[in-house]
Design a protein around this motif. Structure first.
Motif, PDB file in Angstrom:
ATOM      1  N   GLU A   1      40.789  30.354  16.845  1.00 50.21           N
ATOM      2  CA  GLU A   1      41.941  30.710  16.027  1.00 50.21           C
ATOM      3  C   GLU A   1      43.043  31.196  16.953  1.00 50.21           C
ATOM      4  N   HIS A   2      44.284  30.887  16.590  1.00 50.96           N
ATOM      5  CA  HIS A   2      45.404  31.308  17.441  1.00 50.96           C
ATOM      6  C   HIS A   2      46.564  31.740  16.558  1.00 50.96           C
ATOM      7  N   PRO A   3      47.155  32.895  16.857  1.00 47.23           N
ATOM      8  CA  PRO A   3      48.225  33.404  15.987  1.00 47.23           C
ATOM      9  C   PRO A   3      49.441  32.487  15.916  1.00 47.23           C
ATOM     10  N   LEU A   4      49.646  31.668  16.928  1.00 42.63           N
ATOM     11  CA  LEU A   4      50.797  30.760  16.921  1.00 42.63           C
ATOM     12  C   LEU A   4      50.523  29.462  16.173  1.00 42.63           C
ATOM     13  N   CYS A   5      49.317  29.327  15.618  1.00 39.30           N
ATOM     14  CA  CYS A   5      48.993  28.067  14.939  1.00 39.30           C
ATOM     15  C   CYS A   5      48.189  28.324  13.669  1.00 39.30           C
ATOM     16  N   PRO A   6      48.818  28.927  12.655  1.00 35.88           N
ATOM     17  CA  PRO A   6      48.127  29.104  11.371  1.00 35.88           C
ATOM     18  C   PRO A   6      47.961  27.752  10.674  1.00 35.88           C
ATOM     19  N   PRO A   7      47.154  27.689   9.609  1.00 35.00           N
ATOM     20  CA  PRO A   7      47.022  26.434   8.854  1.00 35.00           C
ATOM     21  C   PRO A   7      48.387  25.895   8.425  1.00 35.00           C
ATOM     22  N   LYS A   8      48.519  24.571   8.434  1.00 38.36           N
ATOM     23  CA  LYS A   8      49.803  23.946   8.127  1.00 38.36           C
ATOM     24  C   LYS A   8      49.711  23.133   6.838  1.00 38.36           C
ATOM     25  N   PRO A   9      50.779  23.104   6.048  1.00 43.02           N
ATOM     26  CA  PRO A   9      50.777  22.300   4.821  1.00 43.02           C
ATOM     27  C   PRO A   9      50.511  20.832   5.137  1.00 43.02           C
ATOM     28  N   GLY A  10      49.742  20.189   4.278  1.00 39.78           N
ATOM     29  CA  GLY A  10      49.461  18.769   4.461  1.00 39.78           C
ATOM     30  C   GLY A  10      48.253  18.466   5.313  1.00 39.78           C
ATOM     31  N   PHE A  11      47.648  19.515   5.894  1.00 39.41           N
ATOM     32  CA  PHE A  11      46.473  19.318   6.736  1.00 39.41           C
ATOM     33  C   PHE A  11      45.343  20.249   6.289  1.00 39.41           C
ATOM     34  N   VAL A  12      44.143  19.717   6.280  1.00 37.51           N
ATOM     35  CA  VAL A  12      42.949  20.551   6.133  1.00 37.51           C
ATOM     36  C   VAL A  12      42.528  20.966   7.539  1.00 37.51           C
ATOM     37  N   ARG A  13      42.318  22.246   7.769  1.00 32.15           N
ATOM     38  CA  ARG A  13      41.928  22.722   9.088  1.00 32.15           C
ATOM     39  C   ARG A  13      40.435  22.440   9.305  1.00 32.15           C
ATOM     40  N   GLY A  14      40.150  21.590  10.298  1.00 33.86           N
ATOM     41  CA  GLY A  14      38.771  21.298  10.659  1.00 33.86           C
ATOM     42  C   GLY A  14      38.353  22.130  11.862  1.00 33.86           C
ATOM     43  N   PHE A  15      37.075  22.036  12.209  1.00 32.63           N
ATOM     44  CA  PHE A  15      36.555  22.871  13.292  1.00 32.63           C
ATOM     45  C   PHE A  15      35.680  22.034  14.223  1.00 32.63           C
TER      46      PHE A  15
ATOM     47  N   THR B   1      30.415  10.573  25.345  1.00 30.90           N
ATOM     48  CA  THR B   1      31.256  11.378  24.457  1.00 30.90           C
ATOM     49  C   THR B   1      30.386  12.174  23.494  1.00 30.90           C
ATOM     50  N   PHE B   2      30.844  13.358  23.152  1.00 28.92           N
ATOM     51  CA  PHE B   2      30.160  14.193  22.170  1.00 28.92           C
ATOM     52  C   PHE B   2      31.162  14.594  21.087  1.00 28.92           C
ATOM     53  N   PHE B   3      30.877  14.177  19.855  1.00 30.68           N
ATOM     54  CA  PHE B   3      31.682  14.561  18.696  1.00 30.68           C
ATOM     55  C   PHE B   3      30.842  15.538  17.872  1.00 30.68           C
ATOM     56  N   HIS B   4      31.450  16.659  17.509  1.00 33.25           N
ATOM     57  CA  HIS B   4      30.665  17.773  16.952  1.00 33.25           C
ATOM     58  C   HIS B   4      31.568  18.515  15.972  1.00 33.25           C
ATOM     59  N   THR B   5      31.907  17.840  14.884  1.00 30.97           N
ATOM     60  CA  THR B   5      33.045  18.255  14.077  1.00 30.97           C
ATOM     61  C   THR B   5      32.659  18.606  12.654  1.00 30.97           C
ATOM     62  N   ASP B   6      33.118  19.765  12.235  1.00 27.94           N
ATOM     63  CA  ASP B   6      33.052  20.164  10.834  1.00 27.94           C
ATOM     64  C   ASP B   6      34.403  19.815  10.221  1.00 27.94           C
ATOM     65  N   LEU B   7      34.419  18.776   9.380  1.00 24.82           N
ATOM     66  CA  LEU B   7      35.682  18.308   8.816  1.00 24.82           C
ATOM     67  C   LEU B   7      36.217  19.242   7.728  1.00 24.82           C
ATOM     68  N   SER B   8      35.373  20.156   7.253  1.00 27.13           N
ATOM     69  CA  SER B   8      35.753  21.086   6.189  1.00 27.13           C
ATOM     70  C   SER B   8      36.126  20.329   4.908  1.00 27.13           C
ATOM     71  N   GLY B   9      36.617  21.074   3.935  1.00 26.89           N
ATOM     72  CA  GLY B   9      36.932  20.445   2.654  1.00 26.89           C
ATOM     73  C   GLY B   9      35.664  20.091   1.905  1.00 26.89           C
ATOM     74  N   TYR B  10      35.833  19.407   0.800  1.00 29.18           N
ATOM     75  CA  TYR B  10      34.695  19.069  -0.068  1.00 29.18           C
ATOM     76  C   TYR B  10      34.390  17.584   0.049  1.00 29.18           C
ATOM     77  N   LEU B  11      33.787  17.233   1.176  1.00 29.20           N
ATOM     78  CA  LEU B  11      33.489  15.825   1.439  1.00 29.20           C
ATOM     79  C   LEU B  11      32.012  15.545   1.184  1.00 29.20           C
ATOM     80  N   PRO B  12      31.696  14.435   0.493  1.00 29.11           N
ATOM     81  CA  PRO B  12      30.289  14.045   0.357  1.00 29.11           C
ATOM     82  C   PRO B  12      29.676  13.815   1.740  1.00 29.11           C
ATOM     83  N   GLN B  13      28.458  14.283   1.939  1.00 24.14           N
ATOM     84  CA  GLN B  13      27.834  14.178   3.256  1.00 24.14           C
ATOM     85  C   GLN B  13      27.691  12.732   3.705  1.00 24.14           C
ATOM     86  N   ASN B  14      27.454  11.820   2.735  1.00 26.55           N
ATOM     87  CA  ASN B  14      27.285  10.410   3.140  1.00 26.55           C
ATOM     88  C   ASN B  14      28.588   9.819   3.685  1.00 26.55           C
ATOM     89  N   VAL B  15      29.733  10.329   3.227  1.00 21.89           N
ATOM     90  CA  VAL B  15      31.018   9.872   3.766  1.00 21.89           C
ATOM     91  C   VAL B  15      31.147  10.307   5.221  1.00 21.89           C
TER      92      VAL B  15
END
Length: 213
Positions: free
Chosen positions: A138-152, A174-188
């Motif tokens: 988390e960074h104080p100069l980059c809060p969540p922005k409209p139009g984007f879901v904040r992923g981790f 390559t290693f992808f290790h991403t929590d897309l957040s939001g309410y996404l079906p796991q199969n998607v």
């Protein structure tokens, strides 16, 4: 972000990445083709998966790195269909920064645009390998922005590895290790990453030809 804390955090992530790279246990292949293998195993960081891609890219490690490196105005946004923007929120050293990456909607718009704020460390190893090592902050100069879901992003990144005797080829892990957040079906989510990673390698191979021939 405090530079001392950032340095400690990023070195811990780099150590974790090396463990992922060396650990051969528990990976299940989910996609193979065109010289690229994608495998996965359950993440120990969040209720999702850690994905691992490996394939040969026909270019030198420096050329491959030039296409994938986290840099403002870099080549990544020009060829990677999953990156629409990249900015540096805080530059800590020449090899350590906090960045924000934005991504487009995907999976027939089932996945809406995301953004990710990461601590990113670039490392070079004695054998010529170049790696990026990242994790969410988390960074104080980059809060969540409209139009984007904040992923981790959990510890993730890549290794551009030279191949002995093959100076014009690179083994890219390559290693992808991403929590897309939001309410996404796991199969998607489970179908998106392997497909996306396979395309990543194909698009990267085209990019190194385009930008380095």
């Amino acid at each position: 972000m405090d530079p001392t804390l950032a340095a400690q955090m990023s070195e811990a992530v780099a150590e974790k990445m090396l463990r992922y790279r060396r650990d051969t246990a528990g990976w299940k292949i989910c996609r193979e083709g065109n010289g690229v293998s994608v495998s996965w195993r359950p993440s120990v960081e969040f209720p999702g998966n850690l994905y691992r891609g490996e394939g040969i890219v026909y270019a030198t490690p420096e050329e491959v790195w030039d296409c994938v490196k986290p840099a403002v105005g870099g080549l990544r946004v020009k060829w990677d269909e999953n990156v629409t923007g990249f900015e540096i929120i805080q530059s800590i050293t020449d090899t350590l920064c906090v960045s924000r990456t934005s991504t487009p909607s995907a999976a027939m718009k089932l996945i809406s645009p995301r953004d990710f704020v990461d601590l990113v460390l670039v490392k070079r190893y004695e054998d010529g390998t170049i790696s990026s090592n990242a994790t969410h902050v988390e960074h104080p100069l980059c809060p969540p922005k409209p139009g984007f879901v904040r992923g981790f992003n959990h510890p993730c990144g890549c290794f551009c590895e030279p191949l002995p005797g093959e100076p014009t080829k690179t083994n890219l892990v390559t290693f992808f290790h991403t929590d897309l957040s939001g309410y996404l079906p796991q199969n998607v989510v489970d179908s998106f990453f392997p497909r996306s990673m396979t395309r990543f390698y194909a698009n990267l191979q085209k990019a190194v030809k385009q930008f380095h021939e």
